[in-house]
Design a protein around this motif. Structure first.
Motif, PDB file in Angstrom:
ATOM      1  N   THR A 185      25.117 119.041  94.615  1.00 50.87           N
ATOM      2  CA  THR A 185      24.008 119.274  95.548  1.00 50.87           C
ATOM      3  C   THR A 185      23.036 120.262  94.928  1.00 50.87           C
ATOM      4  OG1 THR A 185      25.120 121.100  96.710  1.00 50.87           O
ATOM      5  CG2 THR A 185      25.426 118.877  97.625  1.00 50.87           C
ATOM      6  N   GLY A 186      21.770 120.136  95.308  1.00 56.38           N
ATOM      7  CA  GLY A 186      20.756 121.076  94.838  1.00 56.38           C
ATOM      8  C   GLY A 186      20.781 122.344  95.670  1.00 56.38           C
ATOM      9  N   ALA A 187      20.070 123.355  95.187  1.00 57.08           N
ATOM     10  CA  ALA A 187      19.971 124.615  95.919  1.00 57.08           C
ATOM     11  C   ALA A 187      19.472 124.354  97.339  1.00 57.08           C
ATOM     12  CB  ALA A 187      18.996 125.531  95.186  1.00 57.08           C
ATOM     13  N   GLY A 188      20.150 124.941  98.307  1.00 56.74           N
ATOM     14  CA  GLY A 188      19.695 124.873  99.693  1.00 56.74           C
ATOM     15  C   GLY A 188      19.889 123.543 100.396  1.00 56.74           C
ATOM     16  N   ALA A 189      20.650 122.644  99.831  1.00 64.99           N
ATOM     17  CA  ALA A 189      20.883 121.344 100.493  1.00 64.99           C
ATOM     18  C   ALA A 189      21.668 121.553 101.785  1.00 64.99           C
ATOM     19  CB  ALA A 189      21.661 120.419  99.561  1.00 64.99           C
ATOM     20  N   VAL A 190      21.376 120.715 102.768  1.00 68.56           N
ATOM     21  CA  VAL A 190      22.136 120.760 104.028  1.00 68.56           C
ATOM     22  C   VAL A 190      22.737 119.375 104.258  1.00 68.56           C
ATOM     23  CG1 VAL A 190      22.056 121.136 106.517  1.00 68.56           C
ATOM     24  CG2 VAL A 190      20.664 122.565 105.009  1.00 68.56           C
ATOM     25  N   VAL A 191      24.064 119.306 104.165  1.00 71.91           N
ATOM     26  CA  VAL A 191      24.759 118.016 104.289  1.00 71.91           C
ATOM     27  C   VAL A 191      25.280 117.900 105.717  1.00 71.91           C
ATOM     28  CG1 VAL A 191      26.650 116.601 103.401  1.00 71.91           C
ATOM     29  CG2 VAL A 191      25.433 118.157 101.855  1.00 71.91           C
ATOM     30  N   VAL A 192      24.766 116.929 106.451  1.00 70.61           N
ATOM     31  CA  VAL A 192      25.146 116.799 107.861  1.00 70.61           C
ATOM     32  C   VAL A 192      26.013 115.564 108.129  1.00 70.61           C
ATOM     33  CG1 VAL A 192      23.177 118.103 108.741  1.00 70.61           C
ATOM     34  CG2 VAL A 192      22.954 115.640 108.390  1.00 70.61           C
ATOM     35  N   LYS A 193      26.119 114.679 107.110  1.00 66.54           N
ATOM     36  CA  LYS A 193      26.949 113.475 107.263  1.00 66.54           C
ATOM     37  C   LYS A 193      27.850 113.342 106.058  1.00 66.54           C
ATOM     38  CE  LYS A 193      23.572 110.651 109.703  1.00 66.54           C
ATOM     39  NZ  LYS A 193      22.471 109.740 109.446  1.00 66.54           N
ATOM     40  N   SER A 194      28.948 112.623 106.227  1.00 64.85           N
ATOM     41  CA  SER A 194      29.857 112.415 105.103  1.00 64.85           C
ATOM     42  C   SER A 194      29.143 111.686 103.965  1.00 64.85           C
ATOM     43  CB  SER A 194      31.073 111.602 105.562  1.00 64.85           C
ATOM     44  OG  SER A 194      31.843 112.398 106.436  1.00 64.85           O
ATOM     45  N   ILE A 195      29.591 111.944 102.736  1.00 66.35           N
ATOM     46  CA  ILE A 195      29.004 111.314 101.546  1.00 66.35           C
ATOM     47  C   ILE A 195      30.071 110.435 100.905  1.00 66.35           C
ATOM     48  CG2 ILE A 195      28.164 111.784  99.206  1.00 66.35           C
ATOM     49  CD1 ILE A 195      26.774 114.287 100.277  1.00 66.35           C
ATOM     50  N   SER A 196      29.766 109.144 100.743  1.00 69.38           N
ATOM     51  CA  SER A 196      30.758 108.218 100.200  1.00 69.38           C
ATOM     52  C   SER A 196      30.382 107.704  98.811  1.00 69.38           C
ATOM     53  CB  SER A 196      30.940 107.032 101.154  1.00 69.38           C
ATOM     54  OG  SER A 196      29.691 106.426 101.382  1.00 69.38           O
ATOM     55  N   VAL A 197      29.228 108.115  98.289  1.00 68.36           N
ATOM     56  CA  VAL A 197      28.788 107.676  96.964  1.00 68.36           C
ATOM     57  C   VAL A 197      28.514 108.924  96.114  1.00 68.36           C
ATOM     58  CG1 VAL A 197      27.013 106.397  95.695  1.00 68.36           C
ATOM     59  CG2 VAL A 197      27.732 105.614  97.959  1.00 68.36           C
ATOM     60  N   SER A 198      29.110 108.961  94.912  1.00 65.28           N
ATOM     61  CA  SER A 198      28.913 110.108  94.021  1.00 65.28           C
ATOM     62  C   SER A 198      27.459 110.222  93.608  1.00 65.28           C
ATOM     63  CB  SER A 198      29.751 109.928  92.754  1.00 65.28           C
ATOM     64  OG  SER A 198      31.095 109.766  93.094  1.00 65.28           O
ATOM     65  N   GLY A 199      27.010 111.426  93.273  1.00 64.15           N
ATOM     66  CA  GLY A 199      25.647 111.605  92.794  1.00 64.15           C
ATOM     67  C   GLY A 199      25.107 112.970  93.143  1.00 64.15           C
ATOM     68  N   LEU A 200      23.780 113.129  92.929  1.00 57.59           N
ATOM     69  CA  LEU A 200      23.091 114.394  93.233  1.00 57.59           C
ATOM     70  C   LEU A 200      22.336 114.258  94.545  1.00 57.59           C
ATOM     71  CD1 LEU A 200      21.949 117.229  92.499  1.00 57.59           C
ATOM     72  CD2 LEU A 200      20.148 116.047  91.224  1.00 57.59           C
ATOM     73  N   TYR A 201      22.554 115.198  95.447  1.00 56.43           N
ATOM     74  CA  TYR A 201      21.935 115.187  96.774  1.00 56.43           C
ATOM     75  C   TYR A 201      21.121 116.464  96.948  1.00 56.43           C
ATOM     76  CZ  TYR A 201      25.025 111.296  97.931  1.00 56.43           C
ATOM     77  OH  TYR A 201      25.654 110.068  97.951  1.00 56.43           O
ATOM     78  N   VAL A 202      19.882 116.349  97.442  1.00 62.83           N
ATOM     79  CA  VAL A 202      19.069 117.546  97.678  1.00 62.83           C
ATOM     80  C   VAL A 202      18.384 117.449  99.035  1.00 62.83           C
ATOM     81  CG1 VAL A 202      18.584 117.852  95.202  1.00 62.83           C
ATOM     82  CG2 VAL A 202      16.929 116.664  96.628  1.00 62.83           C
ATOM     83  N   GLY A 203      17.912 118.602  99.524  1.00 62.97           N
ATOM     84  CA  GLY A 203      17.045 118.651 100.703  1.00 62.97           C
ATOM     85  C   GLY A 203      17.773 118.784 102.022  1.00 62.97           C
ATOM     86  N   ILE A 204      16.943 118.756 103.097  1.00 65.81           N
ATOM     87  CA  ILE A 204      17.461 118.905 104.464  1.00 65.81           C
ATOM     88  C   ILE A 204      16.912 117.758 105.320  1.00 65.81           C
ATOM     89  CG2 ILE A 204      17.568 120.406 106.482  1.00 65.81           C
ATOM     90  CD1 ILE A 204      16.831 122.755 104.630  1.00 65.81           C
ATOM     91  N   PRO A 205      17.733 116.867 105.816  1.00 66.31           N
ATOM     92  CA  PRO A 205      19.132 116.721 105.463  1.00 66.31           C
ATOM     93  C   PRO A 205      19.259 116.163 104.035  1.00 66.31           C
ATOM     94  CG  PRO A 205      18.442 114.904 106.875  1.00 66.31           C
ATOM     95  CD  PRO A 205      17.271 115.834 106.769  1.00 66.31           C
ATOM     96  N   ALA A 206      20.374 116.426 103.404  1.00 69.81           N
ATOM     97  CA  ALA A 206      20.522 116.067 101.992  1.00 69.81           C
ATOM     98  C   ALA A 206      20.457 114.562 101.772  1.00 69.81           C
ATOM     99  CB  ALA A 206      21.851 116.609 101.470  1.00 69.81           C
ATOM    100  N   LYS A 207      19.679 114.167 100.765  1.00 74.10           N
ATOM    101  CA  LYS A 207      19.546 112.742 100.395  1.00 74.10           C
ATOM    102  C   LYS A 207      19.868 112.589  98.920  1.00 74.10           C
ATOM    103  CE  LYS A 207      17.176 111.112 104.171  1.00 74.10           C
ATOM    104  NZ  LYS A 207      18.098 111.321 105.259  1.00 74.10           N
TER     105      LYS A 207
END
Ligand SMILES: CC(C)(COP(=O)(O)OP(=O)(O)OC[C@H]1O[C@@H](n2cnc3c(N)ncnc32)[C@H](O)[C@@H]1OP(=O)(O)O)[C@@H](O)C(=O)NCCC(=O)NCCS
Length: 210
Positions: A185-207
């Motif tokens: 995850t990037g700095a400050g990411a907010v993860v609100v749902k489960s993640i089922s695919v590997s990768g880089l997630y950023v933002g709010i909500p994290a994408k």
């Protein structure tokens, strides 16, 4: 006091040595690094040799426990090293004395918990994890092996975080979230749902961006 050797001689290794010594966990005999010469120093950290000397140094009673001081840019290499040595050489664990860790918390060998972390009831941290300063992990949340949480990561309760995780500074994970292996995850990411695919997630909500 047991004698610690560190794999790697860079900034992370210096931090590990610092906390090992000044927080009274281990004495530090030195480190192993393929890119440095035996007998050299990085600050006060002695280079004991290249990585192919780890086993012989252990057999020759140079050190008692090992910790990996290689950081988040080399997640696979961290994993390979831990897998290679974990059944041959004991790994050390450092939990800084300033942390507030509930008695029910389990922390795997090879893991380092930096100053100011707070873990509540039934938290589990796998082997070979780095949990940086001020991370808060609420009750019943689990982090699998070889994961890195940057400073100030907050996990709510009942989260299940997979292996080889690398959460950026200040990442927030909402409750009941499950995350597969190999997620960054990037700095400050907010993860609100489960993640089922590997990768880089950023933002709010994290994408997912990569
Ligand atoms: C997410 C991250 C890994 C991306 O790094 P990168 O691959 O070098 O990507 P870039 O910096 O080139 O950024 C690519 C894009 O993502 C955006 N971006 C970068 N980090 C972001 C973040 N944390 N949140 C939202 N957007 C972000 C950039 O603004 C840029 O957008 P643009 O293409 O519209 O200009 C990095 O920015 C980051 O957040 N790292 C965490 C650092 C950290 O926690 N360090 C602690 C170590 S202990």
């Amino acid at each position: 006091m047991k004698r610690l050797a560190i794999i790697g001689s860079g900034d992370l290794a210096l931090q590990i040595a610092h906390h090992a010594i000044f927080d009274n966990h281990y004495s530090v005999v030195g480190c192993f690094d393929d890119y440095k010469e035996e007998g050299d120093f990085n600050k006060n950290l002695l280079i004991l040799g290249k990585l192919d000397m780890i086993e012989s140094c252990y057999k020759n009673d140079v050190f008692d426990v090992l910790i990996i001081g290689i950081g988040y840019n080399h997640m696979d290499f961290r994993n390979q090293l831990f897998t290679r040595y974990k059944n041959i050489i004991p790994f050390g664990t450092i939990i800084h004395s300033s942390c507030q860790i509930d008695k029910s918390t389990m922390i795997g060998s090879g893991s380092i918990i930096y100053p100011g972390c707070n873990f509540d009831m039934n938290v589990e941290i796998g082997e070979n994890c780095l949990i940086y300063n001020g991370c808060i992990i609420a009750h019943d949340s689990k982090i699998a092996t070889n994961s890195i949480l940057s400073p100030g990561v907050n996990l709510a309760g009942f989260c299940f975080i997979g292996e080889n995780t690398n959460f950026g500074i200040g990442t927030i994970i909402s409750d009941n979230v499950t995350i597969v292996n190999n997620v960054r995850t990037g700095a400050g990411a907010v993860v609100v749902k489960s993640i089922s695919v590997s990768g880089l997630y950023v933002g709010i909500p994290a994408k997912k961006v990569k």
